[in-house]
Design an enzyme around this catalytic site. Structure first.
Site, short mmCIF file in Angstrom:
data_model
loop_
_atom_site.label_atom_id
_atom_site.label_comp_id
_atom_site.label_asym_id
_atom_site.label_seq_id
_atom_site.Cartn_x
_atom_site.Cartn_y
_atom_site.Cartn_z
N PHE A 79 -11.75 -6.12 1.41
CA PHE A 79 -10.25 -5.35 1.52
C PHE A 79 -10.09 -4.51 0.53
N GLU A 82 -8.16 1.43 -2.93
CA GLU A 82 -6.77 2.13 -3.09
C GLU A 82 -6.44 2.39 -1.55
N THR A 132 -9.97 1.71 8.19
CA THR A 132 -8.86 2.26 8.85
C THR A 132 -8.92 3.25 9.97
N ASP A 133 -8.08 3.39 10.66
CA ASP A 133 -8.25 4.51 11.87
C ASP A 133 -8.05 5.71 11.45
N GLU A 134 -7.68 5.98 10.15
CA GLU A 134 -7.35 7.13 9.44
C GLU A 134 -8.84 7.99 9.35
N TYR A 158 -7.65 9.94 0.62
CA TYR A 158 -7.72 8.52 1.15
C TYR A 158 -8.81 8.40 2.07
N SER A 159 -8.45 9.05 3.28
CA SER A 159 -9.21 8.81 4.53
C SER A 159 -10.66 9.03 4.32
N ALA A 160 -10.96 10.32 3.68
CA ALA A 160 -12.32 10.80 3.48
C ALA A 160 -12.99 9.58 2.47
N LYS A 162 -12.40 6.46 2.57
CA LYS A 162 -12.77 5.23 3.43
C LYS A 162 -13.72 5.37 4.45
N LYS A 197 5.07 2.24 0.86
CA LYS A 197 4.75 2.44 2.35
C LYS A 197 5.94 2.32 3.14
N PRO A 213 13.85 8.54 2.82
CA PRO A 213 13.31 9.80 2.93
C PRO A 213 12.13 9.93 4.11
N ARG A 222 2.53 6.80 14.32
CA ARG A 222 1.65 6.15 13.82
C ARG A 222 1.56 4.80 14.71
N PRO A 291 1.77 16.91 2.28
CA PRO A 291 0.60 17.87 2.44
C PRO A 291 -0.39 17.37 3.37
P1 NAD Z 1 -3.26 -2.66 -1.13
O1 NAD Z 1 -3.17 -1.70 -1.73
O2 NAD Z 1 -2.12 -3.52 -0.93
O3 NAD Z 1 -4.41 -3.95 -1.63
C1 NAD Z 1 -5.25 -3.31 -2.34
C2 NAD Z 1 -5.93 -4.52 -3.07
O4 NAD Z 1 -7.43 -4.17 -3.78
C3 NAD Z 1 -5.00 -4.79 -4.38
O5 NAD Z 1 -4.71 -6.20 -4.81
C4 NAD Z 1 -5.77 -4.27 -5.62
O6 NAD Z 1 -5.70 -5.00 -6.84
C5 NAD Z 1 -7.34 -4.37 -5.03
N1 NAD Z 1 -8.13 -3.34 -5.65
C6 NAD Z 1 -8.26 -2.00 -5.75
N2 NAD Z 1 -9.10 -1.59 -6.50
C7 NAD Z 1 -10.06 -2.46 -6.73
C8 NAD Z 1 -11.37 -2.88 -7.35
N3 NAD Z 1 -12.02 -1.76 -7.84
N4 NAD Z 1 -12.04 -4.08 -7.10
C9 NAD Z 1 -11.25 -5.21 -6.80
N5 NAD Z 1 -9.98 -4.91 -6.23
C10 NAD Z 1 -9.44 -3.89 -6.09
O7 NAD Z 1 -4.09 -2.52 0.22
P2 NAD Z 1 -3.80 -3.17 1.92
O8 NAD Z 1 -2.85 -2.39 2.60
O9 NAD Z 1 -3.78 -4.41 1.62
O10 NAD Z 1 -5.38 -2.61 2.48
C11 NAD Z 1 -6.53 -3.56 2.51
C12 NAD Z 1 -7.71 -2.72 3.29
O11 NAD Z 1 -7.15 -2.60 4.17
C13 NAD Z 1 -7.86 -1.42 2.37
O12 NAD Z 1 -9.33 -1.40 2.52
C14 NAD Z 1 -7.28 -0.44 3.36
O13 NAD Z 1 -8.04 0.76 3.53
C15 NAD Z 1 -7.55 -1.46 4.71
N6 NAD Z 1 -6.45 -1.06 5.73
C16 NAD Z 1 -5.02 -0.81 5.54
C17 NAD Z 1 -4.19 -0.52 6.38
C18 NAD Z 1 -2.68 -0.68 6.14
O14 NAD Z 1 -1.94 -0.25 7.19
N7 NAD Z 1 -2.15 -1.04 4.83
C19 NAD Z 1 -4.55 -0.45 7.64
C20 NAD Z 1 -5.94 -0.50 8.04
C21 NAD Z 1 -6.77 -0.70 7.19
O1 DAU Z 2 -3.54 4.08 9.57
C1 DAU Z 2 -3.80 3.23 8.85
C2 DAU Z 2 -3.26 3.51 7.30
O2 DAU Z 2 -1.89 3.20 7.44
C3 DAU Z 2 -3.97 2.77 6.16
O3 DAU Z 2 -5.38 2.95 6.26
C4 DAU Z 2 -3.22 2.97 4.91
O4 DAU Z 2 -3.82 2.28 3.64
C5 DAU Z 2 -1.82 2.86 5.09
O5 DAU Z 2 -1.26 3.09 3.86
C6 DAU Z 2 -0.94 3.63 6.42
O6 DAU Z 2 -1.32 5.10 5.93
P1 DAU Z 2 0.00 5.99 6.24
O7 DAU Z 2 0.09 7.24 5.46
O8 DAU Z 2 0.17 6.20 7.65
O9 DAU Z 2 1.17 5.11 5.68
P2 DAU Z 2 2.67 5.25 5.26
O10 DAU Z 2 3.19 4.13 5.07
O11 DAU Z 2 2.34 5.79 3.71
O12 DAU Z 2 3.42 6.33 6.00
C7 DAU Z 2 3.51 6.09 7.35
C8 DAU Z 2 4.07 7.30 8.05
O13 DAU Z 2 5.48 7.36 7.23
C9 DAU Z 2 3.35 8.63 7.55
O14 DAU Z 2 3.36 9.40 8.77
C10 DAU Z 2 4.13 9.16 6.32
C11 DAU Z 2 5.60 8.74 6.54
N1 DAU Z 2 6.56 8.44 5.67
C12 DAU Z 2 5.75 7.78 4.63
C13 DAU Z 2 6.67 7.36 3.54
C14 DAU Z 2 6.29 6.31 2.24
C15 DAU Z 2 7.75 8.87 5.57
O15 DAU Z 2 8.33 9.69 6.43
N2 DAU Z 2 8.37 8.68 4.26
C16 DAU Z 2 7.84 7.83 3.30
O16 DAU Z 2 8.59 7.67 2.45
#
Ligand code: NAD
Ligand code: DAU
Length: 358
Positions: A79, A82, A132-134, A158-160, A162, A197, A213, A222, A291
């Site tokens: 998992f 960043e 991720t789907d991104e 980020y997505s690049a 991943k 988020k 915001p 999403r 952006p």
């Molecule tokens: P998060 O940012 O909440 O947690 C990431 C964790 O990884 C943190 O605990 C951080 O301390 C740890 N970490 C970061 N760099 C590290 C390193 N170099 N070595 C060891 N640990 C490290 O992220 P999340 O939302 O829990 O996402 C977890 C995974 O799922 C990620 O790979 C993300 O790309 C993927 N993912 C997230 C979502 C989402 O919606 N959040 C959706 C699809 C996939």
């Molecule tokens: O799709 C999976 C991805 O979803 C994961 O891989 C990422 O780790 C996770 O962070 C998430 O990415 P998003 O960019 O979609 O999530 P975020 O919560 O940052 O934003 C969700 C949507 O809401 C996006 O279209 C941007 C918008 N947004 C986000 C924030 C933080 C706003 O409009 N206002 C905000 O303040």
């Protein structure tokens, strides 16, 4: 024994908590504890011999080699990453370092360990990469949802990063026969989500009387999945996924952002009405767009449903209500995250150096 990386973050911690609630198999949890890692989330595991926490970096090969040799896991679930798109726009370097270089080093450590396993353990071993789907880029309004056949067209740093990690995992299978699995999931939400988020940010800002915001016109789409359903999908893929395959994970819950924000406001109006009797909607503020903002994500999860019989347990309505209720009941967790106080707790508990929350 499982080695879980990033298990103090949002999804990783939910996974570790669920795993240990359902299984007697122990977990070694390797997490760097960046701003996103929070051991307070795992406080209920304090004293549980099934949870071994190690603070460290997936890119620290000497440490990972030692952990693998010492604990001899039958699987690694990665998992660690960043994860926040906005942060990747402001500072992409950490994303390349952890998501690309870190995954590469982890794969190399795992390959060394796996190569030397006895034949039966070698055959049973799994490396599951959580993605991720991104990686698939952005959909137009009329496009079908992403399948595993879509080509990679990542648009943000980020997505690049991943997508690069997914390619490395694929190549380690093709070249070295490492037994890998990859999951590509849509947007998660639920307990312990860091309030940078969308969903947790809107809940905590609403309660604090701050603006909500919404980027651009708020019509970006999403596809939302309750975090526990993502965890159950990962368990299913780990148990029964076909080697080298990727599985899309999603709950068929496409929503425009503004609808999400309106739903959160309506739930808060019901559960914790504003003192002035007005709706939390009054706090919605449209701001400058992100952006390169991807317009739409949508996941076609039929492969996972058909091959592995996975189904999400929550609808969006049940999941978002649970989530809002969780944030209302866990104000202390939110306050500690926002103030950075959870660092002091970590220092007291584990003697690890405290770092400022970013
Ligand atoms: P998060 O940012 O909440 O947690 C990431 C964790 O990884 C943190 O605990 C951080 O301390 C740890 N970490 C970061 N760099 C590290 C390193 N170099 N070595 C060891 N640990 C490290 O992220 P999340 O939302 O829990 O996402 C977890 C995974 O799922 C990620 O790979 C993300 O790309 C993927 N993912 C997230 C979502 C989402 O919606 N959040 C959706 C699809 C996939
Ligand atoms: O799709 C999976 C991805 O979803 C994961 O891989 C990422 O780790 C996770 O962070 C998430 O990415 P998003 O960019 O979609 O999530 P975020 O919560 O940052 O934003 C969700 C949507 O809401 C996006 O279209 C941007 C918008 N947004 C986000 C924030 C933080 C706003 O409009 N206002 C905000 O303040």
């Amino acid at each position: 024994m499982l080695l879980v990386t990033g298990g103090a973050g949002f999804i990783g911690a939910n996974f570790v908590l669920d795993w240990l609630a359902q299984s007697a198999e122990a977990v070694v949890n390797l997490d760097k504890l960046t701003y996103a890692g929070n051991l307070q989330t795992l406080e209920s595991l304090s004293g549980n011999p099934g949870h071994v926490f190690v603070q460290g970096d997936i890119g620290d090969s000497a440490l990972v080699d030692r952990l693998l040799a010492e604990h001899r896991p039958r699987a690694v679930v990665n998992f660690a990453a960043e994860s926040h798109v906005d942060r990747s726009i402001h500072g992409p370097e950490d994303f390349v370092q952890t998501n690309v270089v870190g995954t590469f080093r982890l794969l190399e450590s795992v390959r060394g360990y796996w190569s030397a396993l006895p034949t039966d353990q070698k055959a049973a071993f799994r490396f599951l990469h959580v993605s991720t789907d991104e990686v698939y880029g952005s959909l137009g309004a009329a496009d079908p949802a992403f399948t595993e056949e879509n080509k990679f067209e990542p648009n943000s740093p980020y997505s690049a990063s991943k997508a690069a990690s997914d390619h490395l995992v694929r190549a380690w299978r093709h070249t070295y026969s490492l037994p890998v699995l990859t999951t590509n999931c849509s947007n998660n939400y639920g307990p312990f989500h860091f309030p940078e988020k969308l969903i947790p940010l809107m809940i905590v800002n609403a309660l604090a009387g701050k603006p909500l915001p919404v980027y651009g016109d708020g019509m970006q789409v999403r596809d939302w999945l309750y975090v526990k359903d993502h965890c159950s999908a990962i368990r299913r893929v780990l148990e029964s996924g076909r080697l080298g395959e990727t599985y899309n994970v999603g709950g068929w819950n496409e929503k425009p952002n503004i609808e999400i924000v309106n739903t959160i406001c309506a739930l808060l109006d019901e559960l914790r009405p504003r003192a002035d009797g007005k709706s939390y909607r009054e706090q919605i503020t449209f701001v400058t767009d992100r952006p390169g903002h991807d317009r739409r994500y949508a996941i076609d999860a039929r492969k996972l449903e058909r091959e592995l019989g996975w189904k999400p347990a929550e609808t969006f309505d049940t999941g978002i209500r649970k989530t809002v209720e969780w944030y209302l009941a866990n104000g202390e967790w939110v306050r500690n995250v926002q103030s950075g106080a959870y660092r002091e707790w970590v220092q007291k508990q584990y003697g690890a150096p405290a770092k400022a929350a970013a």
